[in-house]
Enzyme design. Structure first.
Site, PDB file in Angstrom:
ATOM      1  N   TYR A 233       0.875  -1.259   0.202  1.00 35.08           N
ATOM      2  CA  TYR A 233       0.058  -0.079   0.036  1.00 35.08           C
ATOM      3  C   TYR A 233       0.810   1.328   0.113  1.00 35.08           C
ATOM      4  O   TYR A 233       1.796   1.493   0.990  1.00 35.08           O
ATOM      5  CB  TYR A 233      -0.887  -0.024   1.101  1.00 35.08           C
ATOM      6  CG  TYR A 233      -2.192  -0.767   1.175  1.00 35.08           C
ATOM      7  CD1 TYR A 233      -3.102  -0.392   0.224  1.00 35.08           C
ATOM      8  CD2 TYR A 233      -2.252  -2.042   1.762  1.00 35.08           C
ATOM      9  CE1 TYR A 233      -4.271  -1.334   0.194  1.00 35.08           C
ATOM     10  CE2 TYR A 233      -3.272  -2.984   1.745  1.00 35.08           C
ATOM     11  CZ  TYR A 233      -4.426  -2.637   0.710  1.00 35.08           C
ATOM     12  OH  TYR A 233      -5.368  -3.476   0.582  1.00 35.08           O
TER      13      TYR A 233
ATOM     14  N   GLY B  29       5.593  -5.822   5.580  1.00 34.32           N
ATOM     15  CA  GLY B  29       5.557  -5.648   4.053  1.00 34.32           C
ATOM     16  C   GLY B  29       4.232  -5.406   3.386  1.00 34.32           C
ATOM     17  O   GLY B  29       3.994  -5.426   2.392  1.00 34.32           O
ATOM     18  N   LYS B  30       3.170  -4.918   4.262  1.00 34.83           N
ATOM     19  CA  LYS B  30       2.053  -4.662   3.829  1.00 34.83           C
ATOM     20  C   LYS B  30       1.589  -2.975   3.161  1.00 34.83           C
ATOM     21  O   LYS B  30       0.819  -2.888   2.612  1.00 34.83           O
ATOM     22  CB  LYS B  30       0.770  -4.833   5.026  1.00 34.83           C
ATOM     23  CG  LYS B  30       0.592  -6.267   5.478  1.00 34.83           C
ATOM     24  CD  LYS B  30      -0.033  -6.424   6.700  1.00 34.83           C
ATOM     25  CE  LYS B  30      -0.053  -7.902   7.081  1.00 34.83           C
ATOM     26  NZ  LYS B  30      -0.913  -7.907   8.445  1.00 34.83           N
ATOM     27  N   LEU B  31       2.752  -2.456   3.938  1.00 37.63           N
ATOM     28  CA  LEU B  31       2.879  -1.071   3.618  1.00 37.63           C
ATOM     29  C   LEU B  31       4.017  -0.823   2.812  1.00 37.63           C
ATOM     30  O   LEU B  31       5.125  -1.266   3.331  1.00 37.63           O
ATOM     31  CB  LEU B  31       2.736  -0.007   4.638  1.00 37.63           C
ATOM     32  CG  LEU B  31       1.103   0.390   4.820  1.00 37.63           C
ATOM     33  CD1 LEU B  31       0.207  -0.694   5.513  1.00 37.63           C
ATOM     34  CD2 LEU B  31       1.156   1.638   5.671  1.00 37.63           C
TER      35      LEU B  31
END
Length: 337
Positions: free
Chosen positions: A275, A303-305
């Site tokens: 994101y 590692g989601k953003l």
């Protein structure tokens, strides 16, 4: 007294200002004024700043809607965002789907009380139980609306899906949106057709990964006991992952926590990117270690953003912050367009 001015590498020299509350201010002006202040006010200001960027056409926006935000009055805000093209993917709860559908087909939620004068909360809830009224904090829902919803599901939704084999949850919410839209118009229901209908009409996929945890899920299970209707809970994973994988720029608006929040964020774990923007509106504290209150900075470690993503978490009642952030961001976006 020594002068440490030259040593203050991390010191921000802009002083705290003072928010204004003038008659005639727009919500956008109020949000800008919040930027002069500190603590939660500055977080709201930053949330507006980030979310207004997410409204650009080149940003694919995933919107997580947790809990029971629909019966508490947030339904029209989400519907309008969908109709205006500001939500590309909606992830929500079975509760929101249930209550959205009830209003679409003629049911209503009502203002209520937590502890009426002369009663304890328990005594009040025992009275409501006897009277056939369900309570969501200070919101009431007559139980007969669930019977209306059950008939709607059986006659208008499940029966149309029986011959399709195992269907995805997204396919079921799509069919529910179609039915809500058609019944709302056919019965001339005064209330708007709502979130699922808007999603159906605008080709916005609605994912409900824990839909079993709701009246909608209970009704689907009961119908499956005497029919060929069944759900493939994994079928949605490919579709939502493909949307994330193919997006050039991606933003997440997360209202509340729980499954919708995690489902929105975990989608990026199997994508080459993450994101670029994220706003979280929650009341859950981060120091319990729970997902609902976890900061978006913590999500960056997974590692989601993206490392350079713009993000902020606002800790306050989402029924207060969501309308404010959305209205101010939309005001700014329309001015800049």
């Amino acid at each position: 007294m020594s002068d440490h001015t030259d040593e203050r590498e991390t010191f921000h020299h802009d002083p705290i200002g003072h928010a204004e509350a003038r008659a005639g201010m727009t919500v956008g002006e109020l949000a800008n004024s919040y930027g002069e202040a500190g603590i939660g006010a500055s977080d709201i200001h930053e949330a507006v700043d980030i979310y207004s960027e997410m409204l650009d056409d080149d940003v694919t926006t995933f919107f997580g809607l947790a809990g029971a935000m629909v019966p508490t009055g947030m339904r029209a805000i989400v519907s309008e965002l969908i109709r205006d093209g500001h939500i590309d993917v909606l992830v929500t709860t079975g509760a929101n789907c249930t209550h959205d559908s009830i209003e679409a087909i003629g049911g209503k939620h009502h203002h209520g009380e937590v502890t009426p004068e002369g009663q304890t909360e328990r005594e009040h809830d025992e009275t409501l139980r006897d009277e056939g009224v369900d309570r969501i904090y200070n919101v009431y829902l007559p139980q007969e609306h669930f019977a209306l919803f059950e008939n709607h599901l059986r006659d208008e939704v499940f029966s149309t899906l029986e011959d399709e084999g195992a269907v995805s949850i997204q396919r079921m919410t799509e069919e529910l949106g179609r039915a809500n839209s058609e019944v709302n118009e056919r019965e001339d229901v005064p209330e708007d057709a709502g979130v699922l209908a808007a999603a159906y009409e605008n080709d916005v996929p609605v994912y409900c990964p824990a839909f079993q945890d709701s009246v909608l899920g209970l009704q689907a299970w009961m119908y499956s006991q005497t029919s060929e209707f069944t759900i493939d809970a994994l079928a949605d994973m490919t579709q939502i992952t493909d949307i994330a994988y193919e997006a050039d720029s991606v933003g997440a608006m997360v209202v509340g926590g729980g499954v919708p929040k995690n489902y929105v964020l975990q989608t990026m774990l199997v994508s080459p990117d993450a994101y670029d923007y994220a706003v979280q509106l929650t009341m859950d504290p981060s120091n319990t270690g729970g997902l609902s209150g976890a900061t978006l900075d913590e999500a960056r470690s997974w590692g989601k953003l993206e490392k350079n993503a713009r993000n902020v978490s606002v800790y306050a009642d989402a029924t207060i912050t969501l309308p404010l952030v959305v209205a101010a961001a939309r005001e700014r976006h329309s001015t800049e367009a």
